[in-house]
Design an enzyme around this catalytic site. Structure first.
Site, PDB file in Angstrom:
ATOM      1  N   GLU A   1       4.981  -5.019   1.219  1.00  0.00           N
ATOM      2  CA  GLU A   1       6.117  -4.666   0.361  1.00  0.00           C
ATOM      3  C   GLU A   1       7.115  -5.828   0.368  1.00  0.00           C
ATOM      4  OE1 GLU A   1       8.731  -0.685  -0.487  1.00  0.00           O
ATOM      5  OE2 GLU A   1       8.706  -1.404   1.554  1.00  0.00           O
TER       6      GLU A   1
ATOM      7  N   ALA B   1      10.276  -0.364   9.990  1.00  0.00           N
ATOM      8  CA  ALA B   1       8.934   0.188   9.831  1.00  0.00           C
ATOM      9  C   ALA B   1       8.503   0.019   8.378  1.00  0.00           C
ATOM     10  CB  ALA B   1       8.918   1.665  10.227  1.00  0.00           C
TER      11      ALA B   1
ATOM     12  N   GLU C   1       5.758   1.961   5.365  1.00  0.00           N
ATOM     13  CA  GLU C   1       5.055   3.217   5.121  1.00  0.00           C
ATOM     14  C   GLU C   1       3.645   3.070   4.583  1.00  0.00           C
ATOM     15  OE1 GLU C   1       7.610   2.473   1.296  1.00  0.00           O
ATOM     16  OE2 GLU C   1       7.819   2.171   3.448  1.00  0.00           O
ATOM     17  N   ASN C   2       2.908   1.997   4.905  1.00  0.00           N
ATOM     18  CA  ASN C   2       1.530   1.873   4.440  1.00  0.00           C
ATOM     19  C   ASN C   2       0.827   3.229   4.583  1.00  0.00           C
ATOM     20  OD1 ASN C   2       1.944  -1.119   4.606  1.00  0.00           O
ATOM     21  ND2 ASN C   2       1.886  -0.680   6.789  1.00  0.00           N
TER      22      ASN C   2
ATOM     23  N   HIS D   1      11.294   9.223   8.556  1.00  0.00           N
ATOM     24  CA  HIS D   1      11.504   8.476   7.307  1.00  0.00           C
ATOM     25  C   HIS D   1      10.163   7.996   6.746  1.00  0.00           C
ATOM     26  CE1 HIS D   1      13.935   5.575   4.772  1.00  0.00           C
ATOM     27  NE2 HIS D   1      12.745   5.005   4.727  1.00  0.00           N
ATOM     28  N   GLU D   2       9.364   7.359   7.594  1.00  0.00           N
ATOM     29  CA  GLU D   2       8.096   6.795   7.107  1.00  0.00           C
ATOM     30  C   GLU D   2       7.107   7.894   6.722  1.00  0.00           C
ATOM     31  OE1 GLU D   2       8.225   3.710   6.417  1.00  0.00           O
ATOM     32  OE2 GLU D   2      10.111   3.481   7.505  1.00  0.00           O
TER      33      GLU D   2
ATOM     34  N   HIS E   1       7.745   9.166   3.292  1.00  0.00           N
ATOM     35  CA  HIS E   1       7.184   8.254   2.297  1.00  0.00           C
ATOM     36  C   HIS E   1       5.724   8.566   1.967  1.00  0.00           C
ATOM     37  CE1 HIS E   1      10.211   5.309   1.388  1.00  0.00           C
ATOM     38  NE2 HIS E   1      10.352   4.897   2.625  1.00  0.00           N
TER      39      HIS E   1
ATOM     40  N   GLU F   1      13.301   5.038  -1.231  1.00  0.00           N
ATOM     41  CA  GLU F   1      14.079   4.862  -0.002  1.00  0.00           C
ATOM     42  C   GLU F   1      15.177   5.910   0.176  1.00  0.00           C
ATOM     43  OE1 GLU F   1      12.911   3.240   2.195  1.00  0.00           O
ATOM     44  OE2 GLU F   1      11.581   1.820   1.214  1.00  0.00           O
TER      45      GLU F   1
END
Length: 779
Positions: free
Chosen positions: A103, A235, A237-238, A269-270, A273, A292
């Site tokens: 990203e 971090a 979020e893949n 958070h991740e 996503h 986000e």
């Protein structure tokens, strides 16, 4: 054009940090194909057994396909970089792992591809590595086989996803697994797995709760949480293979509440996503905030649902709303939905507006339409656009549909316009007059906003929509008590013509926070005097809740740092009063609050630092939060005499959590020479590259040290900026560094950055210079 599948085989030379690859792309195109490719060598392109002509220029590969529906094969090779983006080497303990960070536009540095979020495709991946190495990717391993002295890892095919979510990690790993649907795997480099249980269990609980909230199951068979030893961001979020810097993932019961809460928030958070960003993705980076802001908002919501005693909405105000209100009050701000023309511009908007302001607006909208309607709207939106792309207006339409309220009318004013209002409140007998104008620390063009106003008058709540400059409310009785913006749910400030009726109400902790955060901003903007501000501080000096206490601690330690003579007495009085209140508290929030107060007071009061530092002899037995305070007190009171001992602790610590704690303590010393030498450890490899920029920020408390750090920055700014190239991080942190670093040297600092342009950091540097102008007025 449509891309259906990338079928990729890449063979790595782990030692030489090089690879060669072949990818077959299943696609449909009406004209010659253009792929994104940066730093790669393309040796051959073929289709249907025929070699195709191609040319490489400006990070593009133009292939003469003409109209084509079928498969195209590209042969390429590349290098693993010594950077923090693309495919890069993450060093640790004399060796390294290979990791990726794509990203926003760095997948093109790994494979030739259409590196655009709207061009979703499936990925089928085979990775060849030296024997003894493991490979992690988005999907589970389907097959492992030996081939010519290498090991080939073949992964299951991914669902359709954007290129920036692809992940490859290569190295030696230890794994902690939780049997679950999906399987949860925490992966670390060797020797770090002992702190994996807590984040793994948090992830399990968060996924279950998200599935219930969204009404959609997590879509992949597994999720990896991977601690990467060198990582620029918190971090990434893949999908199915989330990467973290170690301090944002690894924690245990001895880490201290500050670290545990941080880990919980980043993991939540991740994982948000995985639905909002991965399953449904924005069409283009102008809607970055869709990813986000929502993940930020949901992380606090989900933790609050599972850990109500953590008071996460108070943390939300401290962590997210505060920074957004500050950065959105200067001329160099941008709308939440930003104008982004190139991928390179994206890095500069991963900021307090895209995260904190957007999340704060979502909180305001949820408060306006109701929690149940908000939840239904989100679920509807995710189901409608699964495996696809969406825009902001699609979300508003879903929320409006489920709530029946005019969300689509209100939201554009907040999303497409920069800034926010201050509502002036004038009470006259039984009448309340409200006036709005755009708030600015410096002059900004005025705007009018549709504001969902919440008011409590004489104990009774009223909700009104303020769409014009002025609004008059007849109460029908004399106004004895009033408060506006209940629970600080609205993204606006409130300036009262007198505070007595406000202080006569029972203010919630969130409302106390809002009052003092607003009035500090009014001090910076020149709307109130120093005396008015200090008068309010004294009224709240004995505040009971951690929320206003931590806000005042942050404000007063900053004021002490910029001018100890002017603000020292009130800062020390407040901290001394509150340290005694919080000392000995055994609850998590109590220990963390004491730690922050004690760190600040140690830097202001040598006697307190000396007393607290005596606990250093039992350092290893202390709670993680208390360790942070005791280490700072020890460093401040002993000075350079403690340097060798602290450096030994730093070098011998296994976990980054402890390394950062010790590093922050050393950077709290009053010795300019010591501090700049420690900052220079980044150039010898003793300090991780990921830690240098925040280390600069942490070192600025004392004027004499600031002087030395400024000289250091003049020498090394471009080198440090290069470390963070392609991330936008240097500029974002300089927006926080410059307002304190520049006090007393405003012209010099502005001249330096004008003469030494740092590409990709222009916006953040300008923000810092603007905030510095406001700070200089009160210094």
């Amino acid at each position: 054009m449509k891309i259906n599948l990338y079928d990729i085989f890449v063979e790595f030379d782990f030692k030489e940090l090089a690879y060669k690859g072949v990818e077959t792309i299943d696609l449909e195109t009406e004209r010659d194909l253009e792929l994104d490719s940066s730093g790669l060598t393309i040796s051959k392109v073929e289709s249907n057994g025929l070699d195709l002509d191609f040319e490489v220029h400006d990070d593009k590969v133009k292939i003469r396909t003409g109209k084509l529906k079928g498969k195209l094969t590209v042969h390429f090779s590349g290098k693993v970089r010594d950077s923090l983006v693309g495919i890069y080497r993450a060093p640790y303990d004399g060796t390294h792992m290979i990791s990726t960070q794509f990203e926003s536009s760095h997948a093109r540095e790994f494979i030739p591809c259409v590196d655009h979020p709207a061009f979703k495709a499936k990925f089928k991946l085979k990775i060849g590595v030296n024997k003894g190495l493991q490979v992690i990717s988005n999907m589970p391993v389907m097959n492992v086989k030996d081939s010519d002295g290498k090991v080939i890892y073949e992964f299951q095919e991914t669902p359709p996803m954007s290129t920036y979510l692809l992940y490859v990690g290569i190295g030696e790993f230890e794994e902690f697994k939780i049997e679950n649907k999906p399987e949860i795997i925490v992966a670390t480099v060797p020797g770090k797995i002992s702190k994996a249980k807590l984040p793994g269990e948090l992830a399990r609980d968060f996924i279950k709760t998200y599935e219930e909230y969204f009404g959609i199951k997590y879509q992949l068979p597994k999720v990896h949480l991977i601690a990467v030893p060198e990582f620029a961001f918190g971090a990434m979020e893949n999908w199915g293979a989330i990467t973290f810097r170690e301090t944002a993932l690894l924690a245990d019961e001895r880490s201290g509440f500050s670290n545990v809460r941080r880990v919980a928030e980043v993991v939540a958070h991740e994982l948000a996503h995985q639905w909002f960003g991965d399953l449904v993705t924005m069409k283009w980076w102008n809607d970055l905030w869709l990813n986000e802001s929502f993940a930020t908002f949901m992380s606090y919501k989900i933790i609050d649902m599972l850990r109500p005693n953590w008071h996460m909405w108070g943390e939300f105000l401290l962590d997210e709303t505060a920074g957004a209100l500050l950065k959105d009050s200067i001329p160099t701000t941008h709308p939440i939905e930003a104008t982004v023309n190139t991928p390179q511009e994206v890095e500069q908007i991963f900021d307090d507006i895209s995260y904190g302001k957007g999340a704060s607006i979502l909180r305001m909208i949820e408060s306006y339409i109701g929690k149940d309607e908000f939840k239904k709207g989100i679920s509807s939106y995710l189901k409608r656009y699964s495996y696809s792309n969406a825009e902001g207006r699609d979300l508003w339409a879903s929320l409006e549909e489920t709530s029946g309220k005019p969300v689509s009318k209100i939201m554009p004013a907040w999303i497409l316009n920069e800034g926010y209002p201050v509502v002036k409140v004038e009470v006259n007998d039984d009448t309340i007059k409200l006036t709005q104008e755009r708030f600015g620390l410096l002059p900004v063009p005025d705007k009018t906003y549709p504001i969902p106003i919440t008011i409590e008058v004489n104990g009774k709540r009223k909700d009104v929509m303020m769409e014009d400059k002025h609004l008059e409310i007849k109460v029908g009785e004399k106004v004895d008590s009033i408060k506006v913006n209940l629970d600080k749910a609205g993204f606006y400030r409130v300036l009262y013509n007198e505070l007595a009726p406000v202080l006569a109400t029972k203010l919630t902790p969130e409302e106390q926070w809002g009052l003092i955060n607003d009035y500090f901003a009014f001090l910076l903007a020149g709307k109130i005097s120093k005396e008015e501000y200090i008068s309010l501080v004294k009224k709240l000096i004995n505040a009971e809740s951690h929320l206003p206490v931590l806000e005042l601690a942050d404000q007063l330690s900053f004021l002490y740092a910029i001018n100890a003579e002017k603000y020292g007495n009130i800062a020390i009085e407040f901290h001394s009063t509150q340290v005694n209140k919080w000392k000995g508290r055994e609850d998590e929030i109590g220990r963390r609050t004491f730690s922050i107060l004690a760190i600040n007071l140690s830097k202001m009061d040598p006697e307190f630092a000396s007393s607290l530092s005596e606990q250093f002899r039992n350092y290893e037995l202390l709670d993680g939060d208390l360790k942070s305070a005791v280490a700072v007190a020890y460093a401040v009171s002993k000075g350079s005499k403690a340097l060798d001992e602290l450096l030994h602790n730093y070098r011998s610590s296994k976990f980054d959590e402890e390394k950062v704690r010790i590093l922050n303590a050393i950077l709290s010393m009053k010795s300019p020479y010591t501090v700049v030498n420690v900052l220079s450890m980044v150039f010898t490899g003793e300090m991780k590259k990921q830690d240098i920029i925040r280390s600069i920020q942490y070192s600025l408390f004392y004027p004499s040290v600031r002087e030395a750090v400024w000289e250091w920055i003049k020498l090394h700014a471009k080198k440090v900026a290069e470390i963070y190239g392609g991330t936008g991080i240097f500029g974002r942190v300089m927006a926080d560094v410059i307002p304190l670093l520049g006090v007393g040297r405003e012209e010099e600092i502005e001249r330096f950055f004008k003469e030494n342009q740092i590409k990709g950091a222009e916006k953040g540097i300008q923000q810092g210079l603007e905030i510095l102008k406001a700070v200089s007025r009160i210094a």
